[in-house]
Scaffold this motif. Structure first.
Motif, short mmCIF file in Angstrom:
data_model
loop_
_atom_site.label_atom_id
_atom_site.label_comp_id
_atom_site.label_asym_id
_atom_site.label_seq_id
_atom_site.Cartn_x
_atom_site.Cartn_y
_atom_site.Cartn_z
N LEU A 87 -7.08 85.21 2.57
CA LEU A 87 -6.31 84.00 2.31
C LEU A 87 -6.65 83.44 0.94
O LEU A 87 -7.77 83.59 0.45
CB LEU A 87 -6.60 82.94 3.38
CG LEU A 87 -6.27 83.29 4.83
CD1 LEU A 87 -6.72 82.16 5.74
CD2 LEU A 87 -4.79 83.55 5.00
N SER A 88 -5.68 82.74 0.34
CA SER A 88 -5.95 82.06 -0.93
C SER A 88 -5.30 80.68 -0.99
O SER A 88 -5.79 79.81 -1.69
CB SER A 88 -5.46 82.91 -2.11
OG SER A 88 -4.06 83.11 -2.04
N ASN A 89 -4.20 80.48 -0.25
CA ASN A 89 -3.52 79.19 -0.27
C ASN A 89 -4.44 78.11 0.31
O ASN A 89 -4.96 78.24 1.41
CB ASN A 89 -2.22 79.27 0.53
CG ASN A 89 -1.34 78.05 0.34
OD1 ASN A 89 -1.73 76.93 0.68
ND2 ASN A 89 -0.17 78.26 -0.23
N ALA A 90 -4.63 77.04 -0.45
CA ALA A 90 -5.57 75.99 -0.05
C ALA A 90 -5.20 75.36 1.29
O ALA A 90 -6.08 75.00 2.09
CB ALA A 90 -5.62 74.91 -1.14
N ARG A 91 -3.92 75.23 1.58
CA ARG A 91 -3.50 74.64 2.85
C ARG A 91 -3.90 75.53 4.02
O ARG A 91 -4.37 75.04 5.06
CB ARG A 91 -1.99 74.42 2.84
CG ARG A 91 -1.53 73.23 1.99
CD ARG A 91 -0.03 73.04 2.10
NE ARG A 91 0.41 71.83 1.43
CZ ARG A 91 1.68 71.44 1.34
NH1 ARG A 91 2.62 72.19 1.89
NH2 ARG A 91 2.00 70.33 0.72
N ILE A 118 -6.32 77.68 4.10
CA ILE A 118 -7.78 77.68 4.23
C ILE A 118 -8.26 76.39 4.88
O ILE A 118 -9.14 76.39 5.75
CB ILE A 118 -8.43 77.87 2.85
CG1 ILE A 118 -8.10 79.28 2.34
CG2 ILE A 118 -9.94 77.68 2.92
CD1 ILE A 118 -8.44 79.50 0.89
N ALA A 119 -7.64 75.25 4.48
CA ALA A 119 -8.01 73.97 5.09
C ALA A 119 -7.71 73.96 6.58
O ALA A 119 -8.48 73.43 7.38
CB ALA A 119 -7.26 72.84 4.39
N ALA A 120 -6.60 74.60 6.97
CA ALA A 120 -6.25 74.67 8.39
C ALA A 120 -7.26 75.50 9.16
O ALA A 120 -7.62 75.18 10.31
CB ALA A 120 -4.84 75.24 8.55
N CYS A 121 -7.77 76.56 8.55
CA CYS A 121 -8.75 77.42 9.22
C CYS A 121 -10.06 76.69 9.48
O CYS A 121 -10.75 76.96 10.47
CB CYS A 121 -9.00 78.67 8.37
SG CYS A 121 -7.62 79.83 8.34
N THR A 122 -10.42 75.77 8.61
CA THR A 122 -11.68 75.04 8.80
C THR A 122 -11.64 74.15 10.03
O THR A 122 -12.69 73.73 10.54
CB THR A 122 -12.00 74.19 7.56
OG1 THR A 122 -10.98 73.20 7.38
CG2 THR A 122 -12.10 75.05 6.31
N CYS A 123 -10.44 73.85 10.51
CA CYS A 123 -10.30 72.98 11.68
C CYS A 123 -10.33 73.74 13.01
O CYS A 123 -10.33 73.13 14.08
CB CYS A 123 -8.99 72.18 11.58
SG CYS A 123 -8.86 71.14 10.12
N VAL A 124 -10.30 75.05 12.96
CA VAL A 124 -10.24 75.85 14.18
C VAL A 124 -11.56 75.79 14.95
O VAL A 124 -11.60 75.51 16.15
CB VAL A 124 -9.86 77.30 13.85
CG1 VAL A 124 -9.95 78.18 15.10
CG2 VAL A 124 -8.46 77.36 13.25
N SER A 125 -12.62 76.05 14.22
CA SER A 125 -13.95 76.06 14.86
C SER A 125 -15.02 76.00 13.77
O SER A 125 -14.74 76.24 12.59
CB SER A 125 -14.15 77.31 15.73
OG SER A 125 -14.22 78.46 14.92
#
Length: 419
Positions: free
Chosen positions: A16-20, A22-29
């Protein structure tokens, strides 16, 4: 995903490279959030923070950049405060390899009454850069850069330049292999001397009489637009050459012998015939030739092309395989009728494809004779495209000429097409 080892998750998320995203992934766990710390690339699109105040957006960008362990590529298209750039680059300078900045959206572009070069000074901290791409910058004063020894690609797009500032910026990148200056203006002369430069693209705006002096023994591809005087040192290995001038005139082109040239494109409104002749003479080994020049002449008055001997032209370019010729030069090829006293040994040996643009029914008989000759003497010809462009229907001979072209097409239906 939960059963996968950490290393596999890190690898997947590193794609991944798109900041959005990546930000969404940080909220998963928590596990995913920790995995995003290893991403090598961050890309902030133009509309990343449209609904967020600028200071908050910059703070978010800063947190994401500083949280990565080994950021190698940073692309910023969204508006940001130029004053924040220095701290971002400092936090990732040790590993950063690719940097792309869109500076035309910088919110504090004219702070303190100055703009441009001071914004770029902070790039100097990223000494390991290998590729740098800058949009909408102002290089009216020299940037305070040391030397980027690893930088091999430099692209500057939509910039306002000054001669000395551009010279200093290029001088700071001594090992460039790819250089692109596109959609730039404000320049009077460009002088480039780079030992390793292989591909150079220069596109300068405006009708001004810009000059180019280029020296590179490794040069293979040169695409330029907007220059009236062009000189390339004879020590080169050019394989692709494109010269265009959309406004104004081309007065002189000095290239030396083009022994390795495969592709040549000459375009523009008005060229000096001596410039055209010198390029064609040097490019005797060319395989693909595009000629789209409207007029000749060294002064404000447009002049037609002088007569060109078709037999002599193809004898001087024996390796030509693909030939695209615009109306003006095609008309010039049709004027000098050397075909009436043709040597029986004449043959066009390598020509495989021809695209001819016809814009006038004048001298219709000579033009048809030239078309017939190209088909007759080109032993390898596979396709001839005749493009009828902007022909005035009010001319009384236009319909008759078009009818003759249609008959010619029917007689050679396997190789002739009409557009």
């Amino acid at each position: 995903m939960n059963s996968l080892p950490d290393a596999i998750i890190q690898h997947i998320l590193s794609l991944l490279s798109n900041a959005r995203d990546i930000a969404a992934c940080t909220c998963v766990s928590k596990r995913w959030k920790e995995a995003t710390l290893f991403i090598p690339s961050l890309y902030f699109p133009r509309n990343s923070f449209d609904a967020i105040p600028r200071p908050d957006a910059d703070a978010t960008i800063g947190r994401m950049i500083s949280s990565t362990f080994r950021l190698e590529e940073l692309v910023l298209y969204c508006p940001f405060l130029a004053s924040s750039l220095a701290s971002w680059l400092s936090s990732c300078s040790c590993c950063l390899r690719v940097l792309e900045l869109r500076m035309d959206g910088a919110a504090d572009k004219v702070v303190g009454g100055s703009e441009g070069p001071h914004q770029l000074d902070c790039i100097d901290v990223a000494k390991g850069l290998e590729a740098l791409k800058l949009w909408g910058v102002s290089l009216t004063r020299s940037p305070n850069w040391g030397s980027f020894q690893r930088l091999h690609t430099l692209e500057i797009i939509g910039a306002t330049l000054r001669d000395s500032a551009l010279k200093d910026a290029v001088h700071a990148c001594p090992n460039l292999t790819h250089l692109a200056l596109l959609g730039c203006d404000g320049i009077g002369s460009v002088s480039i001397e780079l030992e390793r430069l292989e591909k150079c693209r220069l596109d300068f705006l405006g009708p001004g009489n810009c000059s180019l002096l280029l020296s590179s023994p490794s040069l293979q591809v040169l695409e330029i637009q907007g220059f009236s005087w062009v000189r390339v040192s004879q020590n080169h290995r050019l394989r692709t050459l494109c010269i265009a001038k959309n406004t104004g005139r081309v007065y002189k082109v000095d290239l030396g012998k083009l022994a390795d040239l495969d592709y040549l494109s000459l375009r523009g409104v008005q060229w000096s015939w001596s410039a055209i002749h010198s390029v064609l003479q040097c490019a005797s080994e060319v395989k693909h030739l595009v000629m789209k020049i409207e007029f000749c002449g060294d002064f404000d008055t447009f002049q037609p092309f002088p007569e060109i001997d078709l037999v002599e032209f193809f004898n001087n370019h024996p390796k030509l395989r693909n030939f695209e010729i615009h109306g003006a030069m095609f008309a010039a090829l049709c004027q000098k009728n050397s075909l009436k006293s043709l040597d029986s040994s004449f043959v066009i040996r390598c020509l495989e494809k021809v695209l001819i643009t016809v814009r006038s029914p004048l001298n219709a008989e000579q033009k048809l004779n030239t078309l017939e000759s190209l088909v007759m003497y080109s032993v390898k010809l596979r396709k001839m495209v005749i493009r009828i462009s902007q022909m005035k229907n009010c001319h009384e001979t236009a319909d008759d000429f078009f009818e003759e072209i249609c008959k010619f097409k029917q007689m050679n239906c396997k190789i002739v097409w009409i557009e």
